[in-house]
Design an enzyme around this catalytic site. Structure first.
Site, PDB file in Angstrom:
ATOM      1  N   HIS A   1      -6.925   0.537  -5.465  1.00 28.05           N
ATOM      2  CA  HIS A   1      -7.781  -0.053  -6.244  1.00 28.05           C
ATOM      3  C   HIS A   1      -8.401   0.877  -7.429  1.00 28.05           C
ATOM      4  CE1 HIS A   1      -7.085  -4.366  -5.485  1.00 28.05           C
ATOM      5  NE2 HIS A   1      -7.496  -4.194  -4.258  1.00 28.05           N
TER       6      HIS A   1
ATOM      7  N   CYS B   1      -4.805  -9.455  -0.286  1.00 19.66           N
ATOM      8  CA  CYS B   1      -5.929  -8.685  -1.165  1.00 19.66           C
ATOM      9  C   CYS B   1      -6.835  -9.857  -1.896  1.00 19.66           C
ATOM     10  CB  CYS B   1      -5.026  -8.244  -2.467  1.00 19.66           C
ATOM     11  SG  CYS B   1      -6.298  -7.596  -3.503  1.00 19.66           S
ATOM     12  N   LEU B   2      -8.165  -9.689  -1.852  1.00 22.87           N
ATOM     13  CA  LEU B   2      -8.965 -10.841  -2.191  1.00 22.87           C
ATOM     14  C   LEU B   2      -8.590 -11.055  -3.922  1.00 22.87           C
ATOM     15  CD1 LEU B   2     -12.448  -9.790  -0.874  1.00 22.87           C
ATOM     16  CD2 LEU B   2     -10.837 -11.585  -0.073  1.00 22.87           C
TER      17      LEU B   2
ATOM     18  N   GLY C   1     -12.188  -5.557   3.215  1.00 26.07           N
ATOM     19  CA  GLY C   1     -12.463  -4.464   2.197  1.00 26.07           C
ATOM     20  C   GLY C   1     -12.545  -5.046   0.678  1.00 26.07           C
TER      21      GLY C   1
ATOM     22  N   HIS D   1      -5.340   0.684   0.729  1.00 26.92           N
ATOM     23  CA  HIS D   1      -5.485  -0.512  -0.033  1.00 26.92           C
ATOM     24  C   HIS D   1      -6.580  -0.267  -1.078  1.00 26.92           C
ATOM     25  CE1 HIS D   1      -4.653  -4.756  -1.063  1.00 26.92           C
ATOM     26  NE2 HIS D   1      -5.832  -4.471  -1.299  1.00 26.92           N
ATOM     27  N   GLU D   2      -7.610  -0.091  -0.502  1.00 25.81           N
ATOM     28  CA  GLU D   2      -8.925  -0.178  -1.328  1.00 25.81           C
ATOM     29  C   GLU D   2      -8.837   1.357  -2.420  1.00 25.81           C
ATOM     30  OE1 GLU D   2     -10.298  -2.656  -1.694  1.00 25.81           O
ATOM     31  OE2 GLU D   2      -9.752  -3.424   0.257  1.00 25.81           O
TER      32      GLU D   2
ATOM     33  N   GLN E   1     -12.474  -4.632  -8.158  1.00 22.54           N
ATOM     34  CA  GLN E   1     -12.449  -6.240  -8.008  1.00 22.54           C
ATOM     35  C   GLN E   1     -13.611  -6.865  -8.463  1.00 22.54           C
ATOM     36  OE1 GLN E   1     -11.042  -5.321  -3.844  1.00 22.54           O
ATOM     37  NE2 GLN E   1      -9.764  -7.097  -4.411  1.00 22.54           N
TER      38      GLN E   1
HETATM   39 CO    CO Z   1      -7.272  -5.582  -2.529  1.00 27.70          CO
END
Ligand code: CO
Length: 182
Positions: free
Chosen positions: A138, A92-93, A44, A134-135, A49
């Site tokens: 963000h 998370c990236l 995701g 999660h997304e 991000q």
């Molecule tokens: Co994330």
């Protein structure tokens, strides 16, 4: 391919703006977000991000290779209802190498616009429900470490401090957005 921004880049901590224009630029942006997500081996990715403060996220929790089924792009998503709670392992990236247990709703129903602007609804559970939450967070400027219990915070504190030092060393400022989404 976009560059993924690491915590504590301020773009990750701001609420993203609704998308109002559904055009080719948005479609190209979404395609490049998927490319970036696959390249980074994520399931995701949210627009903040990659430095873009717009309410856009992409998910593929089933991916084995680019283009395989399971791609979902959500524009202006809202979580309209939820059921149950469970602890899930999460990463998370924007927090490379950091994983922790997070309490998430077990099931969610979300509505969103697709890249053409059409409203859609999705019901999800398990990993997909987790990814949506999660997304979506963000887009609210919320990152997953804010949801940790104190014992989980203690486990990742050193790694988070290291990320803060690296961001400061790199200049401590957000780079300009790679593309403007209206
Ligand atoms: Co994330």
């Amino acid at each position: 391919m976009f560059e993924v921004r690491d915590y504590p880049d301020p773009v990750l901590l701001k609420r993203a703006r609704p998308v109002t224009v559904f055009n080719k630029r948005l479609e190209r942006f979404v395609a490049e977000m998927f490319d970036t997500m696959y390249e980074e081996k994520g399931v995701g990715l949210a627009a903040p991000q990659v430095g873009v403060g717009a309410r856009v996220l992409v998910i593929n929790t089933e991916w084995e290779e680019k283009g395989a089924g399971g791609e979902i792009a959500m524009i202006n998503p809202e979580i309209v209802s939820h059921e149950g709670e469970e602890m899930r392992n999460e990463g998370c990236l924007s927090f490379p190498g950091i994983y922790a247990q997070v309490k998430r709703w077990s099931k969610v129903r979300a509505k969103y616009q697709d890249v053409k602007g059409a409203w859609k609804e999705i019901e999800a559970e398990g990993f997909l429900a987790q990814a949506i939450q999660h997304e979506f967070d963000h887009l609210e400027g919320r990152v997953f470490i804010e949801l940790l219990t104190p014992d989980q915070v203690a486990l990742v504190a050193k790694d988070v401090e290291q990320l803060k030092r690296e961001f400061k060393r790199a200049g401590g400022k957000s780079k300009p957005a790679p593309v403007e989404i209206e």
